[in-house]
Design a protein around this motif. Structure first.
Motif, PDB file in Angstrom:
ATOM      1  N   ARG A  49       0.834  -1.203   0.000  1.00 53.13           N
ATOM      2  CA  ARG A  49       0.000   0.000   0.000  1.00 53.13           C
ATOM      3  C   ARG A  49       0.870   1.255   0.000  1.00 53.13           C
ATOM      4  N   ARG A 109       1.900   1.727  -3.485  1.00 56.34           N
ATOM      5  CA  ARG A 109       0.768   2.229  -4.245  1.00 56.34           C
ATOM      6  C   ARG A 109       0.585   3.729  -3.997  1.00 56.34           C
ATOM      7  N   ASN A 146      -9.426   4.575   2.392  1.00 51.60           N
ATOM      8  CA  ASN A 146      -8.927   3.470   1.562  1.00 51.60           C
ATOM      9  C   ASN A 146      -8.588   3.908   0.147  1.00 51.60           C
ATOM     10  N   GLY A 202      -8.350   1.899  -4.590  1.00 47.19           N
ATOM     11  CA  GLY A 202      -7.034   2.406  -4.211  1.00 47.19           C
ATOM     12  C   GLY A 202      -6.433   3.415  -5.172  1.00 47.19           C
ATOM     13  N   THR A 203      -7.237   3.942  -6.111  1.00 49.56           N
ATOM     14  CA  THR A 203      -6.668   4.860  -7.093  1.00 49.56           C
ATOM     15  C   THR A 203      -6.530   6.279  -6.563  1.00 49.56           C
ATOM     16  N   ARG A 238      -2.725   5.194   8.522  1.00 47.46           N
ATOM     17  CA  ARG A 238      -1.783   4.410   9.319  1.00 47.46           C
ATOM     18  C   ARG A 238      -1.723   4.934  10.752  1.00 47.46           C
TER      19      ARG A 238
END
Lengths: 318, 427
Positions: free
Chosen positions: A85, A88, A258, A263-264, A275
């Motif tokens: 992630r 990403r 999210n 996730g874009t 986090r």
């Protein structure tokens, strides 16, 4: 600028006040100056430098908000490179910077050029183009934006008139980032105003001379306007790049923690926030923040380096 | 002269500012003194919810104050997500509220971190738990301590629009229907009516739990590990993927766009698995008349549902007034007037006294009737989920969304979920 009146505090002092300016400055003015600065100094120390130092320390720990932080060395930093992630979020943010910054600057410059000419009601146009920037990072704009780009909403209906069927962009992974790029572009007021100021500084004689030599519009733009305003372009490029790395509000409102859809829209800052405050991994989030600082620092250094080749300051030899 | 006046104004305002800072900091340091329990007590109370719940809460707190004049309650509320961010930071700063609303998924996380007070110490003294309904007895217990008291209960079910079922010629769901009935019906509804038959069952963690319980398993083991293996998760996800491909379930991009609204609220689906007390919320949002039925099950003996504490009240470990805090909690679950005020806003009331006092009408009466009808089919409430369950639930939703977008395969989704589970539950 025109209304500045010269103020000489020394003249206002009652008779009998201590003597010449130089002496006064050395003894009293310094302390008074620091006294007046103190609210900001305290603010910087307590609210900026203090937390920064703490966050640097926490980035080397496993701090989870509840238990005492435990020193784990560089683990947080090492783990990032295996965190899918995180990778990403770096991709998404980089792609956004590469798209949003040039598009926004190009449009801002184009608008500034249009607004630079003498025309009736020019002030009104300027205000109209600057307006969206005033409501800049607000949550409500992002909500409206998301609503506009939903199924059967304004954008979808307009595109359908032209035979384009995309559905709602906010649910479509191929278009979601583009939607945020457009939002950034729409808020072009700040760079536009700076471009405008730069354009006003370009001496008219240059254009007149070029016209006499038979230079066309494009030639005048490329050979006079661009080089003459290159310091302004550089300044805008720098500011927009740094800002784009830190975009949060619009992304969080549109995509949530999210980075929906799929996730874009998982921007670096969104992931950092999730986090820290969603998973309570404050140590990791702190490490991410320092990594971001490092990354932005590197990009900025690179921009400064490249500037030597294309930014021309007046009075400099070409 | 103008300059001098401005200068004076500046100095005055700076001085005023400094004074204000000094005064407030003094106030802060003297406030925390340890009063005797007999003197006046001020409790801080935080919960999540909306303005409607805040209004009801204020009525209840006013009533509490009139019955306990020495205890003053200072309330504060947020939306669910912001609430947990705030509680986490307040707790980290050693400044947690005395009484706080907790969610089942977060209870163990906070109890394990010694943030919550063991209410066993107050049971029978200031806290009366004797009247709790059967399914909710003992649900806030972790390792012998009591860290949360349920203020409402709900159970899973299937909320649907009977008009669309009739239009498609599909029989309405009732106890004993199977997952095949559910999928075939959903497909037929989409084909006949143009409205999608159901939301996608893999968009919710609780549908997986339901399936596991129907097969005799559980979502988490006693030790706090995952109660299922890769193959089981793969099969579950493949089913959901197939429903999406068959157009039996709502396409993921439609659901994403309307968040945080539910598809039932936007008339996008004919039915959806859901918590029963949400029937009220969904009914208020749509013109369609909605009904609720028990979940489908392939095992006629086991329905798999249980009574879940919709939300709990906990007391902070750091509270200086645990006795007064326990009194407030006890009042909230036992006082019949409170039951009347809240109705089923927080799920059906937790005690028999409050249930009989609450005058439920419309959808809420339907929920009460539904729960009553399946009372003896409900299984035992599982222990509070392990630490990190909240994050893992988010991961489940996020990964399955990518699956439905076709960005990853079922196997990749399973891999990702197990990797995150290792990381989250391992620590």
């Amino acid at each position: 600028m025109a209304t500045v009146t010269p103020v000489r505090p020394v003249d206002a002092t009652p008779p009998g006040a201590p003597g010449p300016r130089g002496a006064r400055r050395r003894s009293g003015d310094g302390i008074t100056g620091y006294f007046f600065l103190s609210p900001w100094m305290l603010g910087i120390l307590l609210l900026t430098l203090g937390p920064m130092a703490t966050s640097l320390y926490l980035s080397f720990t496993d701090y989870d908000l509840f238990d005492t932080p435990r020193w784990i060395g560089l683990d947080n930093y090492a783990r990032m490179f295996q965190d899918q992630r995180w990778l990403r979020s770096v991709q998404v943010t980089a792609l956004y910077v590469v798209l949003a910054v040039p598009v926004k600057l190009a449009v801002a410059l184009a608008v500034a050029l249009l607004l630079n000419s003498e025309r009736k009601g020019q002030g009104l146009y300027r205000a109209a183009f600057y307006g969206p920037s005033l409501i800049g990072g607000s949550v409500s704009v992002a909500i409206v934006w998301k609503a506009m780009f939903s199924d059967d909403a304004a954008v979808d209906q307009v595109l359908r008139v032209f035979g384009v069927h995309t559905g709602g962009w906010s649910g479509n992974p191929d278009f979601s980032l583009l939607m945020l790029v457009l939002l950034a572009t729409w808020q072009l007021g700040a760079p536009m105003v700076i471009f405008l100021a730069g354009l006003k500084q370009v001496p008219r004689e240059l254009y007149e001379a070029a016209e006499v030599d038979g230079a066309g519009r494009w030639r005048r733009f490329a050979s006079i306007t661009l080089p003459m305003i290159s310091p302004v372009v550089f300044f805008n490029l720098l500011m927009e790049t740094i800002n784009s790395f830190q975009v949060f509000t619009s992304a969080y409102v549109v995509g949530g923690p999210n980075g929906q859809p799929a996730g874009t829209t998982l921007f670096y800052t969104v992931y950092l926030f999730d986090r820290g405050f969603g998973d309570y991994r404050m140590g990791y989030a702190s490490a991410m923040a320092w990594m971001l600082l490092l990354g932005v620092g590197l990009v900025t250094a690179f921009l400064f380096r490249s500037a030597r080749g294309w930014v021309h300051y007046s009075g400099e030899k070409a | 002269m103008v300059e001098l006046k401005r200068f004076r104004a500046l100095v005055t305002s700076v001085a005023a500012l400094l004074l204000a800072v000094t005064v407030t900091s003094c106030g802060g340091s003297s406030g925390g003194g340890g009063e005797e329990e007999t003197g006046p007590v001020t409790l801080r109370f935080s919960w999540w919810g909306n303005a409607e719940r805040a209004g009801l809460m204020q009525q209840a707190l006013d009533l509490f104050h009139s019955k306990n004049p020495t205890i003053t309650v200072t309330p504060s509320f947020q939306e669910f997500e912001a609430y947990w961010q705030k509680i986490a930071t307040e707790t980290a700063g050693g400044n947690a509220p005395d009484v706080l609303q907790t969610d089942f998924a977060y209870l163990r996380e906070y109890a394990d971190r010694r943030v919550l007070y063991d209410l066993k110490k107050q049971e029978g003294k200031n806290l009366d738990l004797g009247d709790l309904v059967d399914g909710l007895k003992g649900v806030g217990e972790i390792k012998g301590g009591l860290y949360g008291v349920p203020v409402g209960g709900n159970t899973w079910g299937f909320v649907y629009n009977p008009a669309l079922y009739a239009q498609a010629g599909v029989p309405e769901p009732k106890l004993g229907w199977t997952w095949d009935d559910y999928r075939a019906g959903a497909k037929q509804i989409t084909e006949k009516t143009g409205v999608f038959g159901s939301s996608n069952p893999i968009d919710t963690y609780y549908n997986l739990e339901l399936r596991l319980r129907q097969e005799g398993g559980s979502l988490y083991t006693e030790e706090g590990g995952l109660g299922f293996d890769r193959a089981r998760l793969a099969a579950f996800l493949a089913e959901g993927k197939k429903m999406a491909d068959d157009k039996a379930a709502l396409p993921v991009e439609k659901g994403v766009q309307i968040k945080p609204k539910h598809a039932l609220e936007s008339d996008l689906v004919a039915g959806s698995p859901a918590w029963d007390n949400f029937l009220d919320r969904y009914s208020k949002a749509t013109k369609a008349e909605l009904k609720i039925a028990p979940s489908p099950s392939d095992n006629p003996q086991v329905l798999g549902q249980y009574l879940k504490p919709a939300l709990l009240l906990s007391v902070s470990q750091k509270s200086e007034h645990p006795a007064a805090a326990a009194k407030l909690v006890s009042f909230m679950i036992n006082d019949p007037e409170v039951g009347k005020i809240f109705g089923a806003n927080r799920g059906l009331p937790p005690t028999n006294a409050q249930r009989s006092a609450a005058q439920l009408t419309g959808p809420l009466a339907a929920v009460a009737a539904y729960e009553d009808g399946i009372k003896d089919k409900l299984g035992k409430t599982p222990p509070a989920p392990p630490k990190g369950a909240g994050s893992l639930e988010q991961a489940f939703i996020r990964i399955n969304e990518e699956l439905l977008y076709g960005r990853i395969t079922v196997d990749q989704a399973v891999d990702q979920f197990f990797t995150e589970a290792d990381e989250t539950l391992g620590n």
